[in-house]
Design a protein around this motif. Structure first.
Motif, short mmCIF file in Angstrom:
data_model
loop_
_atom_site.label_atom_id
_atom_site.label_comp_id
_atom_site.label_asym_id
_atom_site.label_seq_id
_atom_site.Cartn_x
_atom_site.Cartn_y
_atom_site.Cartn_z
N GLN A 171 12.44 -1.53 14.76
CA GLN A 171 11.80 -2.60 15.53
C GLN A 171 11.92 -3.91 14.77
O GLN A 171 11.79 -3.95 13.54
N ALA A 172 12.15 -4.99 15.53
CA ALA A 172 12.35 -6.31 14.93
C ALA A 172 11.16 -7.22 15.21
O ALA A 172 10.50 -7.11 16.24
N TYR A 173 10.94 -8.14 14.25
CA TYR A 173 9.88 -9.15 14.37
C TYR A 173 10.45 -10.49 13.93
O TYR A 173 11.43 -10.56 13.19
N MET A 174 9.78 -11.55 14.39
CA MET A 174 10.06 -12.89 13.89
C MET A 174 8.76 -13.49 13.39
O MET A 174 7.68 -13.21 13.93
N TYR A 175 8.88 -14.32 12.35
CA TYR A 175 7.66 -14.80 11.69
C TYR A 175 7.88 -16.18 11.11
O TYR A 175 8.97 -16.49 10.61
N LYS A 176 6.83 -16.97 11.20
CA LYS A 176 6.82 -18.27 10.54
C LYS A 176 5.46 -18.43 9.89
O LYS A 176 4.43 -18.54 10.58
N GLY A 177 5.42 -18.43 8.57
CA GLY A 177 4.13 -18.53 7.89
C GLY A 177 4.25 -18.10 6.45
O GLY A 177 5.35 -17.93 5.91
N SER A 178 3.12 -17.89 5.84
CA SER A 178 3.07 -17.53 4.42
C SER A 178 2.86 -16.02 4.27
O SER A 178 2.53 -15.32 5.24
N PHE A 179 3.05 -15.53 3.06
CA PHE A 179 2.84 -14.12 2.75
C PHE A 179 1.67 -14.01 1.78
O PHE A 179 1.84 -14.10 0.56
N ASN A 180 0.47 -13.84 2.34
CA ASN A 180 -0.73 -13.77 1.53
C ASN A 180 -1.18 -12.34 1.25
O ASN A 180 -1.85 -12.08 0.25
N TYR A 181 -0.85 -11.45 2.16
CA TYR A 181 -1.17 -10.03 2.02
C TYR A 181 -0.27 -9.30 3.00
O TYR A 181 0.53 -9.92 3.71
N PHE A 182 -0.37 -7.98 3.05
CA PHE A 182 0.41 -7.22 4.01
C PHE A 182 -0.43 -6.05 4.50
O PHE A 182 -0.81 -5.17 3.72
N ALA A 183 -0.72 -6.05 5.79
CA ALA A 183 -1.52 -4.98 6.39
C ALA A 183 -0.91 -4.54 7.71
O ALA A 183 -0.21 -5.30 8.38
N ILE A 184 -1.19 -3.29 8.08
CA ILE A 184 -0.78 -2.73 9.37
C ILE A 184 -2.04 -2.43 10.15
O ILE A 184 -2.95 -1.77 9.65
N GLY A 185 -2.10 -2.91 11.39
CA GLY A 185 -3.22 -2.60 12.27
C GLY A 185 -2.76 -1.71 13.41
O GLY A 185 -1.64 -1.85 13.91
N LEU A 186 -3.62 -0.78 13.82
CA LEU A 186 -3.27 0.15 14.90
C LEU A 186 -4.48 0.31 15.83
O LEU A 186 -5.58 0.66 15.37
N ALA A 187 -4.28 0.04 17.12
CA ALA A 187 -5.34 0.17 18.11
C ALA A 187 -4.92 1.13 19.20
O ALA A 187 -3.80 1.07 19.71
N HIS A 188 -5.83 2.04 19.57
CA HIS A 188 -5.52 2.99 20.64
C HIS A 188 -6.82 3.59 21.17
O HIS A 188 -7.70 3.97 20.40
N ASP A 189 -6.92 3.63 22.49
CA ASP A 189 -8.03 4.29 23.16
C ASP A 189 -9.39 3.78 22.67
O ASP A 189 -10.32 4.56 22.43
N GLY A 190 -9.49 2.47 22.50
CA GLY A 190 -10.76 1.87 22.12
C GLY A 190 -11.09 1.95 20.64
O GLY A 190 -12.18 1.54 20.22
N GLN A 191 -10.19 2.47 19.85
CA GLN A 191 -10.44 2.59 18.41
C GLN A 191 -9.40 1.78 17.64
O GLN A 191 -8.30 1.51 18.14
N PHE A 192 -9.77 1.42 16.42
CA PHE A 192 -8.88 0.58 15.60
C PHE A 192 -8.91 1.07 14.16
O PHE A 192 -9.94 1.48 13.63
N SER A 193 -7.73 1.00 13.53
CA SER A 193 -7.62 1.35 12.12
C SER A 193 -6.60 0.43 11.48
O SER A 193 -5.69 -0.06 12.15
#
Length: 201
Positions: A171-193
């Motif tokens: 999967q590809a992404y495009m980005y414009k900004g700084s690199f302050n941290y790196f996290a992955i978010g996942l949301a499904h069926d009303g829940q988030f992790s």
């Protein structure tokens, strides 16, 4: 007859001894002396190039409500680098996404998504996962070379997974900004992790 056998045995012994004396190789010593070739580690990211020092190594898996997302590999390229241009041309990614004008970076990821829930997942109305480096948006982008394919294993656009199904893809992404941290978010069926690969600097 005995004298003949003794002569043959003596001749063979002398021949073997002569060969060993002329540089024959002792297999056990040769194995011990031979240099060992170690497999080179597989490169899973180039985050350090952008000042991101990982707290955990890839692959990283985030799970919520029966859906799991594993980031296997991530490569961040300057938008006009050779690598980024080649990927954009190969899969016909546009020069800009819907949300980011004049992006600085093209991000290429290898992922595995598993649906262990009881519901079909379909990203037609939005992504279930996101990448975060700072306050700015990291925008997933569609490719036009394979736009009609669902569950494409080469360049993801649309994903539809029934319960029990999984997909490994890119999967590809495009980005414009700084690199302050790196996290992955996942949301499904009303829940988030979420999971941090690198905490705030």
């Amino acid at each position: 007859m005995k004298n003949t056998m003794m002569k043959v045995t003596l001749a063979v012994t002398m021949l073997v001894g002569g060969v060993l004396g002329q540089g024959a190789v002792d297999v056990s010593k040769a194995d011990a002396a031979a240099p060992t070739t170690k497999a080179q580690p597989i490169m899973t990211d180039n985050l350090s190039k952008y000042g991101l020092k990982k707290d955990v190594e890839l692959p990283v898996t985030v799970t919520t409500a029966g859906l799991s997302y594993t980031l296997e590999k991530i490569m961040i390229y300057d938008f006009n680098s050779t690598e980024a241009i080649n990927l954009r041309k190969t899969y016909k990614y546009g020069d800009q996404s819907g949300l980011i004008a004049k992006p600085q970076y093209f991000i290429w990821t290898k992922i595995t998504v598993k649906n262990n829930s009881k519901k079909t997942i379909d990203n037609i109305n939005g992504e279930y996962w996101d990448l975060r480096f700072g306050k700015d948006i990291v925008d997933p982008v569609s490719n036009w070379s394979r736009i009609g394919k669902t569950n494409d294993k080469l360049a993801l656009n649309r994903i539809v997974l029934k319960p029990g199904e999984q997909l490994s893809t890119y999967q590809a992404y495009m980005y414009k900004g700084s690199f302050n941290y790196f996290a992955i978010g996942l949301a499904h069926d009303g829940q988030f992790s979420e999971k941090y690969i690198m905490e705030n600097q």
